[in-house]
Design a protein around this motif. Sequence first.
Motif, PDB file in Angstrom:
ATOM      1  N   LEU A  82     -11.174 -60.503  20.442  1.00  0.00           N
ATOM      2  CA  LEU A  82     -11.688 -59.205  19.719  1.00  0.00           C
ATOM      3  C   LEU A  82     -13.262 -59.447  19.513  1.00  0.00           C
ATOM      4  CD1 LEU A  82      -8.549 -58.889  17.398  1.00  0.00           C
ATOM      5  CD2 LEU A  82      -9.361 -57.346  19.515  1.00  0.00           C
ATOM      6  N   LEU A  83     -13.824 -60.860  19.132  1.00  0.00           N
ATOM      7  CA  LEU A  83     -15.072 -61.024  19.139  1.00  0.00           C
ATOM      8  C   LEU A  83     -15.748 -60.732  20.331  1.00  0.00           C
ATOM      9  CD1 LEU A  83     -17.547 -62.112  17.350  1.00  0.00           C
ATOM     10  CD2 LEU A  83     -16.664 -64.403  18.054  1.00  0.00           C
ATOM     11  N   ALA A  84     -15.140 -60.945  21.651  1.00  0.00           N
ATOM     12  CA  ALA A  84     -15.861 -60.985  23.034  1.00  0.00           C
ATOM     13  C   ALA A  84     -15.923 -59.327  23.032  1.00  0.00           C
ATOM     14  CB  ALA A  84     -14.906 -61.308  24.058  1.00  0.00           C
ATOM     15  N   LEU A  85     -14.788 -58.592  22.777  1.00  0.00           N
ATOM     16  CA  LEU A  85     -15.037 -57.196  22.762  1.00  0.00           C
ATOM     17  C   LEU A  85     -16.249 -56.405  21.619  1.00  0.00           C
ATOM     18  CD1 LEU A  85     -11.204 -55.988  22.643  1.00  0.00           C
ATOM     19  CD2 LEU A  85     -13.017 -55.407  24.475  1.00  0.00           C
ATOM     20  N   LEU A  86     -16.419 -57.178  20.622  1.00  0.00           N
ATOM     21  CA  LEU A  86     -17.297 -56.666  19.652  1.00  0.00           C
ATOM     22  C   LEU A  86     -18.825 -56.847  20.162  1.00  0.00           C
ATOM     23  CD1 LEU A  86     -17.951 -55.720  16.812  1.00  0.00           C
ATOM     24  CD2 LEU A  86     -17.878 -58.215  15.919  1.00  0.00           C
ATOM     25  N   LEU A  87     -18.809 -57.976  20.718  1.00  0.00           N
ATOM     26  CA  LEU A  87     -20.116 -58.652  20.967  1.00  0.00           C
ATOM     27  C   LEU A  87     -20.586 -57.523  22.148  1.00  0.00           C
ATOM     28  CD1 LEU A  87     -19.909 -62.519  20.812  1.00  0.00           C
ATOM     29  CD2 LEU A  87     -21.406 -61.003  19.492  1.00  0.00           C
ATOM     30  N   ALA A  88     -19.630 -57.301  23.042  1.00  0.00           N
ATOM     31  CA  ALA A  88     -20.080 -56.673  24.411  1.00  0.00           C
ATOM     32  C   ALA A  88     -20.312 -55.050  23.952  1.00  0.00           C
ATOM     33  CB  ALA A  88     -18.748 -56.622  25.496  1.00  0.00           C
ATOM     34  N   ALA A  89     -19.637 -54.765  23.102  1.00  0.00           N
ATOM     35  CA  ALA A  89     -19.870 -53.198  22.501  1.00  0.00           C
ATOM     36  C   ALA A  89     -21.249 -53.154  21.809  1.00  0.00           C
ATOM     37  CB  ALA A  89     -18.531 -52.762  21.850  1.00  0.00           C
ATOM     38  N   ARG A  90     -21.465 -54.237  21.164  1.00  0.00           N
ATOM     39  CA  ARG A  90     -22.807 -54.213  20.277  1.00  0.00           C
ATOM     40  C   ARG A  90     -23.990 -54.484  21.181  1.00  0.00           C
ATOM     41  NH1 ARG A  90     -24.106 -54.593  14.500  1.00  0.00           N
ATOM     42  NH2 ARG A  90     -26.183 -55.207  14.568  1.00  0.00           N
ATOM     43  N   PHE A  91     -23.875 -55.599  21.900  1.00  0.00           N
ATOM     44  CA  PHE A  91     -25.244 -56.022  22.639  1.00  0.00           C
ATOM     45  C   PHE A  91     -25.509 -55.614  24.160  1.00  0.00           C
ATOM     46  CE2 PHE A  91     -24.458 -58.830  19.144  1.00  0.00           C
ATOM     47  CZ  PHE A  91     -25.644 -58.630  18.525  1.00  0.00           C
ATOM     48  N   LYS A  92     -24.150 -55.067  24.852  1.00  0.00           N
ATOM     49  CA  LYS A  92     -23.936 -54.647  26.009  1.00  0.00           C
ATOM     50  C   LYS A  92     -24.977 -55.665  27.115  1.00  0.00           C
ATOM     51  CE  LYS A  92     -23.365 -49.841  24.709  1.00  0.00           C
ATOM     52  NZ  LYS A  92     -22.971 -50.111  23.448  1.00  0.00           N
ATOM     53  N   LYS A  93     -24.862 -56.913  26.719  1.00  0.00           N
ATOM     54  CA  LYS A  93     -25.570 -57.752  27.791  1.00  0.00           C
ATOM     55  C   LYS A  93     -24.183 -58.854  28.162  1.00  0.00           C
ATOM     56  CE  LYS A  93     -29.889 -57.630  25.429  1.00  0.00           C
ATOM     57  NZ  LYS A  93     -30.975 -58.163  24.700  1.00  0.00           N
ATOM     58  N   PRO A  94     -23.674 -58.283  29.146  1.00  0.00           N
ATOM     59  CA  PRO A  94     -22.297 -59.280  29.503  1.00  0.00           C
ATOM     60  C   PRO A  94     -22.587 -60.775  29.974  1.00  0.00           C
ATOM     61  CG  PRO A  94     -22.593 -57.510  31.253  1.00  0.00           C
ATOM     62  CD  PRO A  94     -23.597 -57.311  29.772  1.00  0.00           C
TER      63      PRO A  94
ATOM     64  N   ILE B  82     -16.466 -57.644  30.057  1.00  0.00           N
ATOM     65  CA  ILE B  82     -16.958 -56.289  31.014  1.00  0.00           C
ATOM     66  C   ILE B  82     -16.378 -54.965  30.763  1.00  0.00           C
ATOM     67  CG2 ILE B  82     -16.484 -56.084  33.473  1.00  0.00           C
ATOM     68  CD1 ILE B  82     -16.728 -59.078  34.214  1.00  0.00           C
ATOM     69  N   LEU B  83     -15.042 -55.099  30.367  1.00  0.00           N
ATOM     70  CA  LEU B  83     -14.552 -53.869  30.180  1.00  0.00           C
ATOM     71  C   LEU B  83     -14.741 -53.175  28.770  1.00  0.00           C
ATOM     72  CD1 LEU B  83     -11.292 -54.264  31.983  1.00  0.00           C
ATOM     73  CD2 LEU B  83     -13.155 -53.214  32.977  1.00  0.00           C
ATOM     74  N   GLY B  84     -15.281 -54.146  27.918  1.00  0.00           N
ATOM     75  CA  GLY B  84     -15.506 -53.634  26.599  1.00  0.00           C
ATOM     76  C   GLY B  84     -14.278 -52.658  25.840  1.00  0.00           C
ATOM     77  N   LYS B  85     -14.653 -51.935  25.107  1.00  0.00           N
ATOM     78  CA  LYS B  85     -13.583 -51.024  24.538  1.00  0.00           C
ATOM     79  C   LYS B  85     -12.899 -49.835  25.306  1.00  0.00           C
ATOM     80  CE  LYS B  85     -15.586 -51.842  19.826  1.00  0.00           C
ATOM     81  NZ  LYS B  85     -16.015 -51.174  18.452  1.00  0.00           N
ATOM     82  N   THR B  86     -13.410 -49.783  26.490  1.00  0.00           N
ATOM     83  CA  THR B  86     -12.901 -48.917  27.201  1.00  0.00           C
ATOM     84  C   THR B  86     -11.292 -49.035  27.488  1.00  0.00           C
ATOM     85  OG1 THR B  86     -15.014 -48.852  28.405  1.00  0.00           O
ATOM     86  CG2 THR B  86     -13.203 -47.417  29.620  1.00  0.00           C
TER      87      THR B  86
END
Length: 189
Positions: free
Chosen positions: A22-34, A152-156
Motif C-alpha cells: 500500500l505504501l508503494a501505491l501511495l508513493l506511486a500515486a503521489r510522486f509518479k516517478k516509478p 507501475i499500475l498505481g491506483k488504477t
Amino acid sequence: MEAFLISAMAVTVGEIGDKTQLLALLLAARFKKPVPIILGILAATLANHALAGWLGHFIAGAIPAEWLRIALGISFLAIAAWTLKPDDMEDTGLSESRYGVFLLTCITFFLAEIGDKTQIATVALAARFQDLLPVVAGTTLGMLIADVPAVILGKTVSPHFPFKLVRWIAASVFAILGLLVLSGLQLPF
C-alpha cells in the motif's frame, strides 16, 4: 535453489495487501516517478531482509533443533493469522523534500518493513534453510514481484484486485506450513 524459490513465493503471496504494498501505491500515486520508487524498494528490502536473514541464520545456530522446529511452526501460524488482518495506510503526509523520491522510498520502506510479516517470514525462512544468500535474494525478489506492479499500475488496478481472496490463500499456505512443521513431518523443502 529451493530456499530461493520458497522464499520468493512466500513473500510474494504474503506481501499482497500488506502495508508496504500500500505504501508503494501511495508513493506511486503521489510522486509518479516509478524508477526511483522501485530502486528505493529494492535497496530498502535488501538492507532490511539481509538483517532479518542474518538474525534467522544466527537463531538457527544458537537454538536447539527441536526448539527451532517448534518456534518455526508457531511463527508460520502467527504469520497466517497476521495475514488475515488487512493493512491500511492513512495519508502519511509524505513529502519529497530535499532528499528526493529514492531516499524517501528507502527510508519509509525500511521503517515500514521492521516487524512486518514479510520480515518475520524472512527470519523464519533463514532459520529453516540456514542459507542466507538464497533466502534474502528470494524474499527480495518476492517483494519486487508484489510491489513493482503496484508502483507501475498505481491506483488504477488496486480497487479491482482480490486482496481478500489472496490474503486467505496466503494465510492457508502459512497455516499448512506451520501445522506440518509442528507435526514433525519432513517438509519437501
